[in-house]
Design a protein around this motif. Structure first.
Motif, PDB file in Angstrom:
ATOM      1  N   TRP A  20      31.200  66.073  68.835  1.00  0.00           N
ATOM      2  CA  TRP A  20      32.457  65.599  68.217  1.00  0.00           C
ATOM      3  C   TRP A  20      33.379  66.781  67.965  1.00  0.00           C
ATOM      4  N   MET A  21      34.688  66.534  67.884  1.00  0.00           N
ATOM      5  CA  MET A  21      35.616  67.669  67.754  1.00  0.00           C
ATOM      6  C   MET A  21      36.261  67.769  66.377  1.00  0.00           C
ATOM      7  N   ILE A  22      36.920  66.697  65.961  1.00  0.00           N
ATOM      8  CA  ILE A  22      37.572  66.765  64.649  1.00  0.00           C
ATOM      9  C   ILE A  22      37.374  65.458  63.883  1.00  0.00           C
ATOM     10  N   PRO A  60      48.948  66.859  71.606  1.00  0.00           N
ATOM     11  CA  PRO A  60      47.719  67.633  71.834  1.00  0.00           C
ATOM     12  C   PRO A  60      47.252  68.308  70.548  1.00  0.00           C
ATOM     13  N   PHE A  61      45.973  68.205  70.242  1.00  0.00           N
ATOM     14  CA  PHE A  61      45.453  68.866  69.037  1.00  0.00           C
ATOM     15  C   PHE A  61      44.519  70.015  69.387  1.00  0.00           C
ATOM     16  N   GLY A  62      44.127  70.117  70.644  1.00  0.00           N
ATOM     17  CA  GLY A  62      43.199  71.176  71.020  1.00  0.00           C
ATOM     18  C   GLY A  62      43.080  71.304  72.522  1.00  0.00           C
ATOM     19  N   THR A  63      42.185  72.209  72.941  1.00  0.00           N
ATOM     20  CA  THR A  63      42.008  72.489  74.363  1.00  0.00           C
ATOM     21  C   THR A  63      40.527  72.564  74.681  1.00  0.00           C
ATOM     22  N   VAL A  64      40.142  71.980  75.781  1.00  0.00           N
ATOM     23  CA  VAL A  64      38.769  72.080  76.260  1.00  0.00           C
ATOM     24  C   VAL A  64      38.815  72.768  77.618  1.00  0.00           C
ATOM     25  N   GLU A  65      38.014  73.821  77.780  1.00  0.00           N
ATOM     26  CA  GLU A  65      38.022  74.524  79.053  1.00  0.00           C
ATOM     27  C   GLU A  65      36.641  74.496  79.689  1.00  0.00           C
ATOM     28  N   GLU A 115      32.905  73.160  63.724  1.00  0.00           N
ATOM     29  CA  GLU A 115      32.839  74.611  63.943  1.00  0.00           C
ATOM     30  C   GLU A 115      31.714  74.995  64.909  1.00  0.00           C
ATOM     31  N   SER A 116      30.708  74.144  65.045  1.00  0.00           N
ATOM     32  CA  SER A 116      29.590  74.523  65.923  1.00  0.00           C
ATOM     33  C   SER A 116      30.027  74.604  67.390  1.00  0.00           C
ATOM     34  N   LEU A 117      31.182  74.027  67.711  1.00  0.00           N
ATOM     35  CA  LEU A 117      31.658  74.126  69.103  1.00  0.00           C
ATOM     36  C   LEU A 117      32.136  75.538  69.437  1.00  0.00           C
ATOM     37  N   ASN A 118      32.426  76.355  68.414  1.00  0.00           N
ATOM     38  CA  ASN A 118      32.805  77.745  68.678  1.00  0.00           C
ATOM     39  C   ASN A 118      31.665  78.478  69.372  1.00  0.00           C
ATOM     40  N   ASP A 119      30.473  78.283  68.870  1.00  0.00           N
ATOM     41  CA  ASP A 119      29.321  78.990  69.431  1.00  0.00           C
ATOM     42  C   ASP A 119      28.624  78.194  70.526  1.00  0.00           C
ATOM     43  N   SER A 120      28.758  76.886  70.473  1.00  0.00           N
ATOM     44  CA  SER A 120      28.029  76.037  71.419  1.00  0.00           C
ATOM     45  C   SER A 120      28.944  74.982  72.047  1.00  0.00           C
ATOM     46  N   PRO A 121      29.929  75.446  72.830  1.00  0.00           N
ATOM     47  CA  PRO A 121      30.851  74.474  73.434  1.00  0.00           C
ATOM     48  C   PRO A 121      30.141  73.476  74.352  1.00  0.00           C
ATOM     49  N   GLU A 122      28.937  73.854  74.821  1.00  0.00           N
ATOM     50  CA  GLU A 122      28.200  72.976  75.732  1.00  0.00           C
ATOM     51  C   GLU A 122      27.764  71.671  75.057  1.00  0.00           C
ATOM     52  N   LEU A 123      27.866  71.616  73.711  1.00  0.00           N
ATOM     53  CA  LEU A 123      27.539  70.360  73.017  1.00  0.00           C
ATOM     54  C   LEU A 123      28.433  69.224  73.490  1.00  0.00           C
ATOM     55  N   VAL A 124      29.635  69.581  73.934  1.00  0.00           N
ATOM     56  CA  VAL A 124      30.561  68.558  74.450  1.00  0.00           C
ATOM     57  C   VAL A 124      29.957  67.881  75.680  1.00  0.00           C
ATOM     58  N   ASN A 125      29.254  68.674  76.515  1.00  0.00           N
ATOM     59  CA  ASN A 125      28.588  68.098  77.685  1.00  0.00           C
ATOM     60  C   ASN A 125      27.308  67.365  77.293  1.00  0.00           C
ATOM     61  N   GLU A 126      26.565  67.989  76.384  1.00  0.00           N
ATOM     62  CA  GLU A 126      25.220  67.487  76.101  1.00  0.00           C
ATOM     63  C   GLU A 126      25.234  66.223  75.256  1.00  0.00           C
ATOM     64  N   ASP A 127      26.186  66.137  74.334  1.00  0.00           N
ATOM     65  CA  ASP A 127      26.178  65.029  73.381  1.00  0.00           C
ATOM     66  C   ASP A 127      27.620  64.681  72.990  1.00  0.00           C
ATOM     67  N   ASP A 164      30.998  71.955  83.235  1.00  0.00           N
ATOM     68  CA  ASP A 164      30.446  72.734  82.123  1.00  0.00           C
ATOM     69  C   ASP A 164      31.534  73.275  81.205  1.00  0.00           C
ATOM     70  N   VAL A 165      31.514  72.829  79.961  1.00  0.00           N
ATOM     71  CA  VAL A 165      32.524  73.268  78.990  1.00  0.00           C
ATOM     72  C   VAL A 165      32.123  74.646  78.467  1.00  0.00           C
ATOM     73  N   VAL A 166      33.078  75.585  78.533  1.00  0.00           N
ATOM     74  CA  VAL A 166      32.787  76.957  78.096  1.00  0.00           C
ATOM     75  C   VAL A 166      33.612  77.375  76.884  1.00  0.00           C
ATOM     76  N   TYR A 167      34.591  76.582  76.523  1.00  0.00           N
ATOM     77  CA  TYR A 167      35.454  76.978  75.405  1.00  0.00           C
ATOM     78  C   TYR A 167      36.165  75.758  74.848  1.00  0.00           C
ATOM     79  N   VAL A 168      36.168  75.644  73.536  1.00  0.00           N
ATOM     80  CA  VAL A 168      36.895  74.552  72.880  1.00  0.00           C
ATOM     81  C   VAL A 168      37.781  75.175  71.807  1.00  0.00           C
ATOM     82  N   GLU A 169      39.062  74.882  71.867  1.00  0.00           N
ATOM     83  CA  GLU A 169      40.003  75.410  70.879  1.00  0.00           C
ATOM     84  C   GLU A 169      40.445  74.245  70.004  1.00  0.00           C
TER      85      GLU A 169
END
Lengths: 366, 131
Positions: B100-102, B56-61, B82-94, B38-43
Motif C-alpha cells: 500500500w502507498m498512502i 499525481p501524488f507520487g511516482t513509481v519507477e 515508509e517501508s516502501l523507501n527501503d523495500s519498493p519491491e513490496l509493490v510487486n510482491e503484495d 520490478d519496482v525499484v523506487y517509490v516517491e
C-alpha cells in the motif's frame, strides 16, 4: 509501417511486449526486464538484433575505403578478425559506432546501428571516389542474433562441431550452427562473454529456435531491448544517439582508443587531431546517484547551481543494484569523485563521478 | 491473469482504494505492478499534503519506466507507507497489502461512488488490452 525481423512471430508467441525502435517493431521484454538482465550476467540470454545493419565493402581497395570512413586502424586486422570503430564526419562528430569484420583482404563487413544503416551506406558510397570497391547494403539479407552470458559457449557448442574455445575475443569464424551456414563472432554489447551469430535471414528462425531449445536447461532466456540497454550501460558501452552523436567526437565520448590518428588520412582526422592538440573541453563521465531516485535520460545535471548538461543514459542497474548513468562534463569537473546534482522531478539529487566500467566481469579468456 | 479483490474500488489510472469510514488506503493494482515490472523506487508525498482527485501524488519507477500515481478522490494524506523507501519491491510482491502507498482522509465520500468496482475494472483492463 514498422519493419519486422524474421523473428517477429516468434517474439509475439513468446509473449514479448513489442515497441518501436529505430523504425522497427522490436521486443522490449519477454518475461521481465530484470530477470532477463540477470540471466545474461549469470547464465545466458538470446537477443534478436536483426534490426542492425550490414554493409559490405568488396574489392581490391576495400581496406582503403574502410580506412577512409572509420577512425580505428583496420590495416591491423587479420582475416576473420573484428574491430570496434566509429565513423566520423569532417568535424569529427560521430556518425555511428560499428563493428568492422575483415572477412578477407577484398571483403570487409560492417555491422552498424539500425538507425544508421541507410545513412551510413549513403555516406560510405559517397566516399568511394576513385577506389576500386563496391559497397552493398545487405541489411535485409542478414539476420543477427546475440547469444550472451557465461553459458553462451556451452550452449552454442551443443549445436556445432567447430571448437568454439578456439574463437578468441573479437574474432569471427564461419561456423555451421545446426547445419546452418553462419558467421559466428566472439563479440557482443553486454559486458559478458558471448557470440553474435550472423546468418541468412531465411535461416534466422531455425537458429533462434534451436538456440532457445538447447539453452533451456542452462538458464537461457530470450531477452529484449530493455535488458540489452541496462546490460550495456553497466558495462559502460556507449549508446549511439544518446551518449554520442554528430555533435560529440569519439575523443569526448571516451573512445580515443578507436581513433588512430597515426594510421594516415581519414574523414574527421584533422578535426580530431586539432581537438587532441587543444585539449578536450568536455568529456563523457560515468556517475552513480547517491540516492534511491534513478537518474533517467535527459534529466538536467547541475554543478553547484549551474546546469552543465543532461543525463545521456541513466537507469537503475539491475545487477549492481545502483542508479547509474552517463553525462558530459566540462573537463575540469570530470575527475572521479566529483559530486554534483541530477534534477529528478524538480528535486536536486546528489550524484558522484565514478570509474567506468560500472561492471566488469571476471575474464575467463583473452 | 491479475488479481482484483472484490472488496476494493478502482480507478482507470490503475489505483485501488480500500475505504474505512472517512479514511482510505491507496495503492496500485496487481495489473499495474505487472505492467511496470520490478519496482525499484517509490516517491510518496508527506503527511498533510492535500490533493484533488486525479492529481499525481507520487511516482513509481521500475528499471525501465517512470509512472505517476494519481489520487482516486480528493483528500489529505494521513499516512505514508515508509517501508516502501527501503523495500519498493513490496509493490510487486503484495500490491494490495504491504505494498500500500498512502492513507488518506477523504474530503467527500460521494466521490467514492464514481470509482470502478472490481468487475468494471477487469472489463476496463480487457478493453485497454484490446486497443
Amino acid at each position: 509501417m514498422l519493419k519486422r525481423t524474421p523473428l517477429y512471430e516468434s517474439h509475439v508467441t513468446l509473449g514479448a511486449r513489442m515497441v518501436e525502435f529505430a523504425g522497427w517493431d522490436m521486443p522490449v521484454q519477454y518475461t521481465g526486464h530484470v530477470q532477463e538482465h540477470l540471466a545474461v550476467r549469470e547464465a545466458a540470454g538470446l537477443f534478436d538484433v536483426s534490426h542492425m545493419g550490414e554493409i559490405e565493402i568488396r574489392g581490391a581497395d576495400a581496406l582503403s575505403l574502410v580506412q577512409r570512413v572509420t577512425t580505428n586502424d583496420a590495416s591491423k586486422l587479420e582475416d576473420n578478425q573484428v574491430q570496434y570503430s566509429t565513423m566520423t564526419n569532417e568535424e569529427g562528430g560521430v556518425l555511428d559506432d560499428l563493428l568492422v569484420y575483415r572477412i578477407n583482404a577484398d571483403y570487409f563487413l560492417l555491422i552498424v546501428n539500425a538507425g544508421g544503416a541507410d545513412s551510413d551506406y549513403e555516406w560510405i558510397k559517397k566516399h568511394v571516389g576513385a577506389l576500386s570497391t563496391e559497397v552493398h547494403n545487405t541489411s535485409d539479407a542478414f539476420s543477427l542474433l546475440a547469444l550472451q552470458g557465461p553459458r553462451a559457449e556451452p550452449i552454442l557448442q551443443g549445436l556445432t562441431d567447430h571448437m568454439l574455445d578456439r574463437v578468441p575475443y573479437y574474432w569471427s569464424q564461419r561456423v555451421f550452427v545446426d547445419r546452418v551456414d553462419c558467421r559466428v563472432s566472439r563479440t557482443g554489447y553486454t559486458g559478458e562473454d558471448g557470440f553474435e551469430i550472423l546468418c541468412d535471414t531465411r535461416d534466422a528462425r531455425h537458429v533462434w529456435n534451436r538456440l532457445l531449445v538447447t539453452g533451456l536447461d542452462q538458464g537461457l532466456l530470450p531477452c529484449g531491448l530493455a535488458a540489452r540497454n541496462t546490460l550495456r550501460l553497466e558495462a559502460a558501452y556507449r549508446l549511439y544517439g544518446h551518449d554520442m552523436d554528430q555533435t560529440t567526437t569519439p575523443l569526448e565520448a571516451g573512445l580515443g582508443w578507436v581513433v588512430k590518428l597515426a594510421k594516415g588520412d581519414f574523414i574527421g582526422r584533422d578535426a580530431l587531431m586539432r581537438q587532441k592538440e587543444d585539449g578536450l573541453k568536455r568529456r563523457l563521465v560515468g556517475f552513480e546517484v547517491l540516492d534511491r531516485a534513478p537518474a533517467r535520460d535527459a534529466y538536467p545535471v547541475l554543478i553547484g547551481e549551474k546546469q552543465v548538461g543532461v543525463v545521456t543514459s541513466g537507469s537503475p542497474a539491475p545487477y549492481l543494484k545502483k542508479n547509474i548513468g552517463f553525462t558530459y562534463f566540462p573537463t575540469e569537473h570530470a575527475a572521479v569523485g566529483t559530486e554534483f546534482f541530477v534534477v529528478v522531478r524538480g528535486r536536486n539529487v546528489p550524484a558522484r563521478v565514478v570509474e567506468t566500467p560500472f561492471y566488469r566481469r571476471e575474464k575467463t579468456f583473452d | 491473469m491479475s488479481n482484483t479483490p472484490e472488496d476494493l474500488s478502482y480507478t482507470k489510472d490503475h489505483e485501488w482504494v480500500r475505504v474505512k469510514g472517512s479514511q482510505a488506503a491507496v495503492g496500485i493494482t496487481d495489473h499495474a505492478q505487472q505492467q511496470l515490472g520490478d519496482v525499484v523506487y517509490v516517491e510518496l508525498p508527506k503527511v498533510g499534503d492535500k490533493f484533488e482527485a486525479s492529481e499525481p501524488f507520487g511516482t513509481v519507477e521500475s528499471v525501465k519506466a517512470v509512472s505517476e500515481v494519481y489520487m482516486p478522490v480528493s483528500g489529505t494524506v494521513a499516512e505514508v507507507n515508509e517501508s516502501l523507501n527501503d523495500s519498493p519491491e513490496l509493490v510487486n510482491e503484495d500490491p494490495y497489502g504491504d505494498g500500500w502507498m498512502i492513507g488518506i482522509k477523504i474530503d467527500n465520500l460521494a466521490q467514492i461512488d464514481a470509482l470502478l468496482t472490481s468487475i468494471e475494472y477487469e472489463d476496463y483492463i480487457k478493453e485497454e488490452a484490446a486497443e
